[in-house]
Design a protein around this motif. Structure first.
Motif, short mmCIF file in Angstrom:
data_model
loop_
_atom_site.label_atom_id
_atom_site.label_comp_id
_atom_site.label_asym_id
_atom_site.label_seq_id
_atom_site.Cartn_x
_atom_site.Cartn_y
_atom_site.Cartn_z
N THR A 1 -8.00 1.27 0.43
CA THR A 1 -7.57 0.01 -0.15
C THR A 1 -8.43 -1.12 0.40
N ASP A 2 -8.39 -2.28 -0.25
CA ASP A 2 -9.29 -3.36 0.16
C ASP A 2 -8.96 -3.92 1.53
N PRO B 1 -5.17 -3.04 -13.75
CA PRO B 1 -4.16 -2.54 -12.81
C PRO B 1 -2.85 -2.18 -13.50
N ASP C 1 0.83 -1.20 0.00
CA ASP C 1 0.00 0.00 0.00
C ASP C 1 0.87 1.26 0.00
N LEU D 1 -2.55 3.45 -3.97
CA LEU D 1 -2.28 2.22 -4.70
C LEU D 1 -2.09 1.05 -3.76
N ASP D 2 -2.23 -0.13 -4.33
CA ASP D 2 -2.09 -1.38 -3.57
C ASP D 2 -1.38 -2.39 -4.47
N PRO E 1 -9.50 5.05 -12.66
CA PRO E 1 -9.45 3.85 -11.81
C PRO E 1 -8.66 2.74 -12.50
N HIS F 1 -9.00 -0.55 -8.96
CA HIS F 1 -9.01 -0.22 -7.53
C HIS F 1 -10.44 0.05 -7.06
N THR G 1 -3.04 -2.20 -8.10
CA THR G 1 -4.27 -1.44 -8.34
C THR G 1 -4.02 0.00 -7.88
N ALA G 2 -4.75 0.94 -8.47
CA ALA G 2 -4.48 2.34 -8.14
C ALA G 2 -5.66 3.22 -8.51
#
Length: 396
Positions: free
Chosen positions: A322-323, A289, A179, A195-196, A264, A267, A247-248
């Motif tokens: 983030t998730d 992503p 992250d 982002l992740d 997106p 994300h 992802t971001a």
């Protein structure tokens, strides 16, 4: 104090205050910095060698000063002296507190204390790049290598002007994997990124660092959101192959007009909070992503990524996450979820709690929900456009 600050050794701010502020009635000074978890206030080493205990942010006068951004003091001690606590600020970012021992708490003395705290904050920030002492004080354990890299690239956790507030929070502090967040104000445009990167290892930290560096490099060269996506996608794909990605959300807020634009990249979508309710989830068809699109020797600009827009109203809030936040899992298997996340932010905002304090408490709530164990990195970014007058909030 200003004259001496030019050749000030990092960590000696309290000594200069103690030396130079005696004509103002100051008998002693101690600088405390908040630890990275924002759970305790830890003293900078004192020149006289005295050991100063750590103070809890949630249960002490010093912590109340940090939380509420207000002067705090109790009754005089056995010598008739008062211990006054004042927040230490870097602009609108909370760094810690300054303890001043004074002989009186009349308004003139407190005004001098406020001025000393403002000056102390500037002096601490100006020297923080030349020593590791501030980082040492703020850490309660050794940091993982990937976390060390990611934190070196990330922006400060808080920034505010008359036009907007942006507050960021990330946990875990010492073992973050993939992250990250970033923001920058360029003219009338606030660009925000969250982002992740997939995984929780050194490679994840490298991917996050490469993504941050690529977007920052493109932004500083005058590139827009689309160019940032293209260059970051190519940088990740060329270095790590198509098995690793991130992802971001890459966002742009025109702070004059309130036009919010974003791209997106696989994300979770932003939440739009208006008048203390979530009016919509800004969901649109995402791009793949970062790291999964680029092919060939350089960035691909053949297909422009989808750019979406939303017109904000004054005092609107945008919540990015983030998730790891919404997928936090309790012992019974239930998820923290989007509703619980948005309700938490709305409830605390409605109570007048500043954005950084809201996110500090949210971090604690996510950890407590999982009984002290984080299953994934958890990052939140809260942006508010045209907030109500901030001056009372930061007028300590």
């Amino acid at each position: 104090m200003l004259n001496r600050s030019h050749l000030l050794r990092p960590g000696f701010t309290a000594k200069i205050i103690s030396d130079e502020a005696r004509p103002l009635g100051v008998r002693d000074a101690t600088v405390y910095l908040a630890d990275l978890e924002q759970e305790n206030l830890r003293s900078m080493p004192r020149v006289d060698g005295r050991i100063v205990p750590t103070l809890a942010i949630d249960s002490t006068l010093a912590g109340r000063s940090y939380r509420a951004l207000k002067v705090q003091y109790g009754p005089p001690d056995e010598d008739g002296l008062y211990h006054v606590w004042l927040p230490l600020m870097d602009g609108s970012e909370r760094m810690g507190v300054l303890e001043l021992v004074v002989g009186d708490t009349d308004e003139e003395t407190l005004n001098w204390c406020r001025a000393l705290a403002s000056l102390a904050g500037l002096m601490i920030v100006s020297k923080s790049h030349y020593s590791d002492i501030h980082a040492q004080v703020r850490r309660s354990q050794r940091m993982a290598l990937q976390a060390e890299m990611v934190w070196a690239f990330m922006a400060p956790p808080m920034f505010a002007t008359d036009d907007f507030v942006v507050a960021c929070a990330l946990r875990p502090m010492y073992g973050v994997g993939g992250d990250a967040y970033d923001f920058s104000l360029l003219g009338d445009h606030l660009q925000v990124m969250i982002l992740d990167a997939v995984g929780h290892d050194l490679a994840s930290g490298l991917i996050a660092s490469v993504a941050l560096a690529s977007c920052r490099n493109t932004r500083r060269a005058g590139g827009d959101l689309g160019a940032m996506v293209a260059y970051a996608d190519h940088a990740i794909a060329s270095q790590f192959g198509r098995s690793r990605f991130a992802t971001a959300l890459l966002c742009d807020l025109d702070v004059e007009t309130g036009l919010f634009s974003w791209i997106p990249c696989g994300h979770p979508p932003p939440l739009l909070i208006r008048e203390n309710k979530v009016v919509k989830e800004l969901f649109h068809r995402p791009r793949l992503p970062l790291g999964l699109v680029s092919e060939g020797e350089g960035p691909s600009f053949d297909e422009s990524p989808p750019l979406y827009t939303e017109q904000l109203q004054p005092r609107d809030r945008l919540l990015l996450y983030t998730d790891g936040v919404v997928e936090a899992r309790a012992a019974d298997g239930s998820l923290f979820g989007v509703r619980r996340l948005s309700d938490f932010v709305i409830r605390h905002s409605a109570a007048g709690i500043p954005a950084p304090e809201t996110l500090r408490r949210l971090n604690r709530a996510v950890i407590d929900f999982q009984h002290g164990r984080l299953g994934d990195d958890a990052t939140t970014v809260l942006v508010q456009w045209r907030p109500e007058d901030l001056r009372p909030t930061f007028e300590f």
